[in-house]
Design an enzyme around this catalytic site. Structure first.
Site: not given
Ligand SMILES: [Zn+2]
Length: 1047
Positions: A268, A270, A380, A585
């Site tokens: 993951h 970001d 997430d 997000h």
């Molecule tokens: Zn995230």
């Protein structure tokens, strides 16, 4: 005489003391204790420092080619570099001693910054200590023919995996942090020791975690104990016997009914969070190059990878790496998932934005890899709109994976595998990995948790297990894979297979007959402050959604009017992608650092400069008149203002979209009555009447001609309230339930209400308040002729710390549910706190409006850039501003401007036109100077026969410049047939999905009344309209033929 052989020595049985046996094995593999004599101490053999080390430092993130041309100065291990966000490039000369022939040789690099190794001008390995990656494998068995000397470059980012928070992970970054190089050397890696260590770790975990009631626990323990007996750490020839003992227990198989874990590599990343976008580009490269290296050595490894934007970044910045990734995608091992441009916020983006997330994402995946994604992937994100199932289905997706609801603070979500049904009835198969994580490490503990935690035992017997360091990147490691290889089918542990999302979901689909259904939104009972934090980002998002809507509408119509018009295809794609990126997000929710906020606001500013209304009007002639552009699909009569050449503002009335004269049509009825002595002011426009006290609060609000009051006796609407806002940890993210106990009404008046515009087409009054210790609020309350709502144009100078500002409207309306607009529709949430599921939603989100209605009457609250809201009992609240200090210490400080409005109405909000009014507030009419000749009496391109149906989008078709896509949705929650009429030369109309692919059998006849469309509640329909290019097109002719057309 033969002597008898001595009797065999009986093998010493393991002693029965469980604790000493456990701890003995622990110490044998400990990184801390007894490393002088234990197995761990033998992991590495000889070491050899780098032959030379030099570096140069730069504040910019520069390409390799530029970096290697710089002047490098000598450096050494132990040096530190910085400050934060700088980049240090190292030139490392290595020379492997010839005596290491036949040995596995690693280049070991340890630093608290994130590193990338470059070799022969290509990135080859990400090295990040926090991600347990410190080795670049030079050779698995050194041969004489191999080069023994080489030059590597290491690009060291002066930030950690999680940025550089000062004191805690989510604290604002420390601008002055230094990053230290602690190791840069060659080592011999003893793989036989490593393999034994992995065996022993797993056996020890089995012994401890399966527990004393489980016989496998003891088998594992005694095996491990015996391995310690067998191993002479100084004699590697003893290792195979120990490994055989481990293999014997790992190969004892499970029964058929055992749970199967589908392990998929994942990382993951970001797209921006505690680091800026630019650093994410390098995070992707560091993480993914590492995955590629692992794939080369582990033919079974699969890796699920989301976010088209990140692929695009790697494509343009690391073409060599991207080519390797493309190969692995083709082999089905590097697996694009999600289908969206980024993993966006699941609540705040508009319906059209969410469609574009998929449209941009899926088209990218199709173009680049020849396939679209079949799973939506949002592990997430802070809650999931009830409109998402329909949007997924419209984008070729029937499967959804997330895990975030495991973060719920109050209620445990009751499923891990279930059907999720949206507001229109669309269903998608949804899976939450039961281990409640997207960054597993392949440990026994995680496997056991996955099985134990599964809420759908007996319904499905397969689950996902995403392994790899995440959030800041990192991804899988060799060790994770080696653990899971041993656990593939071992009695007492779930079966573990390296799998793919498709294989998992295919099995779940087969097992789905017993699954339950969850209807409506997947509300996250946490992070509810993200609907409000970083108000400028929210405002930028809403404004840019509007701008792109308007530009697309006008461009599409201009294209239809003139074959010479150049539709700004690539510019629109660029602008959409920037907007979509900012919906990531941690950006749109406001949970990012200041550097990211600055980037986001810069992107918005770029979009805000885009406006092509003027281009829509053909050039020429003196602009003595005004053309009014209405980008909404219904007729509007509104007061508009036009700034004259001398800068003077004149008001005018638009009706049915005609030009207005340069002099406003005055003489509308009086809006404001003279103030009585108590300082109150009454406003009235023939539709609504309002009484305001000196603090700008409504003491009365009613529809003209009705006695039905909206504000309860003794209550004040438009009451500001300030709350203490100190969450438990996640500062920018969370507002806790207890903030409600700290409510303080704002009552310090700086300037009492006074009339600013006394009447005519517009009346207004303004006042100022002191908020808290140092913030101020000025509001202009505006009532326009014929307008059914009262507007509050609000300016705030916000200088608070950990405070939450809301505005409240107590209403004389009783209902157990309030209604909130969401993407392409609305939903209801309770106004009471009966159950934990009810009160956990003390702070919720809405888009352009929320409404509290009883039979025959209600009041709606509209807004132009807010998302946080709540409705408790009879009070509607709009959340205005927060003041968190982490991860951005400056969050929301400074000037804010926003508008909200209150609208009392007869009947239902649907029949009263609340939905249309909220659109009107958000999509102002555009007065454009034009010559009289250019101003037709009225021209309209589309109309829809039913007020329940909103024509949301008009754009050029992606794949066919001669066609246009229009998107409509049913907004009332009703089953209805609507006729779409158009004055454009439409030759063919076909239903298409959200990816603009024609629907089989979707060809629609062009009838006299238009195009017949049938809707069920909240249904979104898209149409491809092919235009006749040879049509001689005249808007006036069309208007005469079809006088009812609007726009
Ligand atoms: Zn995230």
């Amino acid at each position: 005489m033969r002597r008898a052989a001595p009797p065999p020595q009986p093998k010493m049985a393991a002693l029965k003391h469980r604790r000493t046996a456990l701890e003995r094995v622990e110490k044998f593999i400990s990184e801390v204790y007894f490393t002088d004599c234990n197995l761990r101490g033998r992991l590495f053999g000889d070491r050899c420092p780098a032959a030379s080390l030099s570096c140069f430092q730069t504040p910019r993130r520069i390409p390799y080619d530029e970096a290697v041309r710089q002047e490098f100065t000598p450096a050494k291990v132990g040096d530190s570099f910085g400050p934060t966000w700088e980049t240090c490039w190292f030139k490392v000369e290595l020379s492997i001693p010839p005596t290491w022939a036949g040995r596995e040789v690693h280049f070991v690099w340890e630093s608290d910054g994130e590193g990338m190794v470059w070799r022969d001008a290509q990135p080859v390995q990400g090295l990040t200590k926090e991600g347990e990656k410190t080795s670049y494998i030079l050779t698995s068995s050194l041969k004489e023919t191999e080069p023994h000397s080489m030059t590597l470059y290491v690009e060291l980012a002066c930030n950690g995996l999680f940025g550089a928070g000062k004191g805690s992970m989510i604290a604002p970054p420390d601008p002055d942090r230094r990053f230290t190089l602690t190791k840069a050397e060659l080592v011999i890696f003893n793989r036989d020791v490593y393999e034994l260590l992995v065996d022993l770790e797993i056996l020890l975990d089995m012994a401890q975690l399966l527990g004393e009631e489980n016989q496998r626990s003891f088998q594992a323990l005694y095996t491990a104990n015996q391995m310690v007996n067998v191993c002479d750490v100084s004699d590697p020839s003893t290792f195979p016997a120990a490994r055989d003992l481990a293999a014997a227990i790992f190969s004892q198989r499970n029964g058929e009914s055992q749970h199967t874990i589908h392990a998929v590599g994942h990382c993951h990343i970001d797209s921006a969070w505690l680091w800026p976008y630019e650093e994410t580009i390098r995070k992707c490269a560091r993480s993914w190059v590492t995955v590629v290296r692992l794939m080369e050595c582990n033919p079974e490894l699969t890796f699920a990878c989301s976010q088209a934007q990140q692929f695009e970044w790697v494509r343009s910045w690391y073409p060599g790496l991207y080519a390797q990734i493309q190969d692995f995608v083709a082999k089905g091992r590097f697996i694009p998932v999600g289908g969206t441009w980024v993993e966006m916020d699941g609540n705040l983006p508009s319906g059209e934005s969410m469609v574009r997330q998929f449209l941009q994402g899926q088209r990218f995946f199709q173009e680049q890899f020849g396939q679209i994604c079949s799973e939506f992937w949002l592990p997430d994100t802070f809650g999931y709109s009830a409109q998402l199932p329909q949007l997924m289905r419209g984008c070729g997706i029937r499967r959804f994976l997330t895990q975030k609801l495991s973060w719920n603070l109050v209620n445990t979500f009751p499923h891990h595998t279930f059907f999720w049904e949206g507001i229109d009835g669309s269903r998608v198969l949804t899976h939450f990995p039961p281990g409640n994580s997207y960054e597993m490490h392949g440990r026994v503990e995680e496997m056991l948790k996955t099985v134990k935690n599964n809420k759908d035992k007996g319904r499905v017997n397969h689950s996902a297990f995403l392994f790899g360091f995440g959030d800041g990147g990192g991804g899988p490691t060799q060790k994770m894979l080696d653990r899971m290889k041993r656990m593939s089918d071992t009695d007492g542990l779930p079966r573990v297979q390296i799998s793919t999302p498709d294989r998992l979901f295919s099995v779940l689909e087969k097992e789905s007959s017993q699954l339950c259904t969850w209807v409506g939104e997947l509300f996250l009972e946490l992070h509810n402050g993200t609907y409000t934090t970083q108000a400028q980002i929210k405002k930028g998002n809403r404004e840019c959604e509007r701008i792109l809507h308007d530009v697309e509408v006008l461009s599409a119509l201009a294209l239809a009017r003139s074959s010479t018009f150049q539709y700004p295809t690539s510019e629109l794609q660029r602008l959409w992608r920037l907007l979509l990126l900012n919906q990531f997000h941690d950006v749109l929710p406001g949970s990012c650092i200041q550097l990211v906020v600055e980037d986001a606001l810069r992107y918005y500013a770029g979009e805000q400069g885009v406006w092509m209304g003027e281009h829509w009007v053909l050039a020429g002639g003196a602009p003595e008149s005004t053309l009014v552009l209405n980008t909404l699909p219904w007729e509007r009569t509104e007061v508009i203002s036009r700034t004259g050449p001398a800068g003077t503002e004149t008001l005018g009335m638009s009706n049915s979209c005609i030009r207005i004269s340069s002099r406003g049509r005055g003489g509308w009825q009086r809006n404001i009555l003279p103030p009585p002595e108590d300082g109150s002011i009454t406003m009235e426009n023939g539709v609504i009447a309002v009484c305001l006290d000196s603090m700008g609060r409504l003491t009365s609000l009613h529809l003209v001609g009705s006695e039905r009051e909206s504000v309860p006796e003794g209550c004040y609407a438009n009451q500001f309230a300030l709350f203490d806002d100190v969450p438990l940890y996640w500062d920018a993210w969370d507002v806790m339930d207890y903030h409600l106990e700290t409510r303080k009404p704002v009552t310090t008046l700086l300037k009492p209400l006074e009339i600013s515009l006394a009447g005519g087409l517009r009346g207004s009054a303004s006042f100022s308040l002191q908020i808290g210790k140092s913030s101020t609020l000025t509001q202009e309350i505006i009532l326009d002729a014929t307008c059914p709502y009262l507007r509050f144009l609000t300016q705030v100078e916000w200088k608070e710390a950990h405070k939450f500002l809301k505005v409240e409207f107590p209403l004389l309306v009783r209902s157990t549910n309030a209604t909130y607009e969401i993407q392409f529709g609305h939903l209801q949430r309770p106004t009471h706190w009966n159950t934990s599921w009810d009160w956990a939603r003390f702070e919720v989100w809405a888009h352009k409006w929320l409404d509290l209605s009883e039979h025959g009457f209600g009041v709606a609250l509209l807004n132009d850039c807010k998302y946080g809201a709540s409705a408790h009992r009879n009070v509607l609240s709009l959340s205005l501003l927060r003041a968190p200090k982490s991860p951005d210490a400056t969050a929301d400080m400074g000037h804010h401007q926003f508008t909200y409005a209150v609208m009392p109405h007869r009947g239902s909000f649907q029949d009263a036109g609340v939905i249309q009014c909220a659109y009107n507030l958000n999509f102002p009419l555009h007065p454009v100077p034009a010559s009289s000749a250019q101003c037709p009496e009225a021209w309209s391109s589309f109309s829809v026969s039913s007020p329940a149906v909103v024509l949301e989008t008009v754009k050029q078709a992606e794949d066919s410049p001669g066609a246009m896509v229009v998107r409509l949705y049913e907004a009332h929650g009703s089953t209805v047939v609507a006729w779409l009429r158009t004055s454009l030369p439409v030759q063919e109309a076909t239903l298409c999905d959200l990816l603009e692919r024609p629907v089989a059998g979707g060809c629609l006849p062009l009838e006299q009344r238009g195009i017949r469309l049938s809707f069920t509640p909240f249904r979104v329909l898209s149409l491809l309209l092919v235009l006749r290019r040879d049509a001689t097109f005249s808007h006036l002719d069309n208007l005469e033929e079809r006088p009812e057309l609007k726009w």
